[in-house]
Design a protein around this motif. Structure first.
Motif, PDB file in Angstrom:
ATOM      1  N   ILE A  35       0.823  -1.204   0.000  1.00 36.79           N
ATOM      2  CA  ILE A  35       0.000   0.000   0.000  1.00 36.79           C
ATOM      3  C   ILE A  35       0.859   1.256   0.000  1.00 36.79           C
ATOM      4  O   ILE A  35       0.521   2.261  -0.618  1.00 36.79           O
ATOM      5  CB  ILE A  35      -0.936   0.001   1.225  1.00 36.79           C
ATOM      6  N   ARG A  36       1.987   1.198   0.688  1.00 38.06           N
ATOM      7  CA  ARG A  36       2.828   2.382   0.835  1.00 38.06           C
ATOM      8  C   ARG A  36       4.077   2.349  -0.039  1.00 38.06           C
ATOM      9  O   ARG A  36       4.957   3.192   0.099  1.00 38.06           O
ATOM     10  CB  ARG A  36       3.230   2.542   2.300  1.00 38.06           C
ATOM     11  N   GLY A  37       4.214   1.378  -0.916  1.00 38.65           N
ATOM     12  CA  GLY A  37       5.382   1.301  -1.763  1.00 38.65           C
ATOM     13  C   GLY A  37       6.449   0.415  -1.160  1.00 38.65           C
ATOM     14  O   GLY A  37       6.156  -0.504  -0.401  1.00 38.65           O
ATOM     15  N   TYR A  38       7.701   0.705  -1.460  1.00 38.54           N
ATOM     16  CA  TYR A  38       8.792  -0.134  -0.986  1.00 38.54           C
ATOM     17  C   TYR A  38      10.069   0.695  -0.841  1.00 38.54           C
ATOM     18  O   TYR A  38      10.180   1.804  -1.367  1.00 38.54           O
ATOM     19  CB  TYR A  38       9.026  -1.310  -1.927  1.00 38.54           C
ATOM     20  N   ARG A  39      11.024   0.139  -0.101  1.00 39.52           N
ATOM     21  CA  ARG A  39      12.291   0.828   0.143  1.00 39.52           C
ATOM     22  C   ARG A  39      13.345   0.331  -0.834  1.00 39.52           C
ATOM     23  O   ARG A  39      13.535  -0.873  -0.997  1.00 39.52           O
ATOM     24  CB  ARG A  39      12.738   0.594   1.583  1.00 39.52           C
ATOM     25  N   VAL A  40      14.033   1.261  -1.480  1.00 37.14           N
ATOM     26  CA  VAL A  40      15.094   0.934  -2.426  1.00 37.14           C
ATOM     27  C   VAL A  40      16.438   1.327  -1.808  1.00 37.14           C
ATOM     28  O   VAL A  40      16.611   2.465  -1.369  1.00 37.14           O
ATOM     29  CB  VAL A  40      14.914   1.687  -3.761  1.00 37.14           C
ATOM     30  N   SER A  41      17.366   0.384  -1.769  1.00 35.42           N
ATOM     31  CA  SER A  41      18.712   0.651  -1.254  1.00 35.42           C
ATOM     32  C   SER A  41      19.723   0.242  -2.310  1.00 35.42           C
ATOM     33  O   SER A  41      19.643  -0.863  -2.853  1.00 35.42           O
ATOM     34  CB  SER A  41      18.968  -0.131   0.038  1.00 35.42           C
ATOM     35  N   SER A  42      20.672   1.115  -2.591  1.00 34.87           N
ATOM     36  CA  SER A  42      21.686   0.834  -3.614  1.00 34.87           C
ATOM     37  C   SER A  42      23.053   1.269  -3.114  1.00 34.87           C
ATOM     38  O   SER A  42      23.180   2.344  -2.503  1.00 34.87           O
ATOM     39  CB  SER A  42      21.384   1.572  -4.919  1.00 34.87           C
TER      40      SER A  42
END
Length: 229
Positions: A35-42
């Motif tokens: 519902i709130r999207g997701y976390r992207v880590s690079s």
């Protein structure tokens, strides 16, 4: 590798919410997000001369950069990626990594990747290993943000809202959860990205047009390097 158009905008909280509600009835949400999207880590790599950083800041047209990416901190889904820009368009190639392979790359430990370097299937991993040998490529920083995405098959359109962009120099702790990140955007401002092949449907263009958006060149990698060094 196929290249796509990519438009970037700095957007305020209020405009981002306005655009999101306009798009909800028009486009599908990314099937992989909640519902709130997701976390992207690079974790991003650069050579000893920071060539990729310099080329990005100078707007060099034919350029590339390498990164290792994971989502929501899930070490079971890791990708090594090469993002390229050519004639104003962007392209991306990627391959899956194990956590161990990612740790070896971040540490610059090629001995642990010896077998992979000889494999034709692991072309991108082999390419990065050669850059480590030739150009002293090293992990430089971590870029992290919260992403909410819309997709549309017509024109292969993808619109992403990237909130709370932050960064860290703790590259050796990339796969850990207790990393201290520093915000790199002015408070209340975020990044809107629009990616498409050849056609951006007019109804989508109308939905994102708030009358105040101004296209600009923005690199999260550069923004983080300016803050964390």
């Amino acid at each position: 590798m196929e290249y796509r158009n990519e438009l970037k905008f700095m957007v305020s909280d209020s405009d981002l919410e306005r655009i999101r509600y306009r798009l909800l009835p028009l486009m599908k949400q990314d099937e992989h997000q909640g519902i709130r999207g997701y976390r992207v880590s690079s974790v991003y790599f650069d050579d000893i001369y920071d060539s990729y950083l310099s080329e990005n800041e100078a707007g060099t047209d034919n350029r590339k950069k390498y990164r290792i990416r994971l989502y929501n901190g899930d070490s079971e889904l890791i990708h090594l990626e090469r993002k390229s820009k050519y004639r104003g368009m962007t392209g991306k190639m990627k391959q899956k990594l194990t956590r161990e392979e990612g740790e070896f790359l971040i540490a610059g430990n090629l001995e642990g990747l010896h077998d992979k370097m000889a494999s034709e299937d692991d072309f991108l991993l082999r390419e990065v290993c050669m850059e480590i040998l030739r150009k002293k490529l090293r992990a430089k920083c971590i870029v992290e943000y919260e992403r909410f995405a819309f997709v549309e098959s017509t024109g292969n359109v993808r619109i992403t809202f990237d909130r709370n962009v932050s960064g860290s120099r703790q590259v050796e702790s990339f796969f850990e959860e207790d990393i201290v990140h520093m915000p790199v955007m002015p408070r209340g401002w975020h990044i809107l990205e629009i990616k498409y092949d050849e056609l951006l449907p007019h109804y989508i263009l109308q939905a994102v047009d708030t009358g105040t958006l101004r296209r600009q060149s923005f690199s999260k990698y550069c923004a983080v390097r300016r803050i964390v060094g």
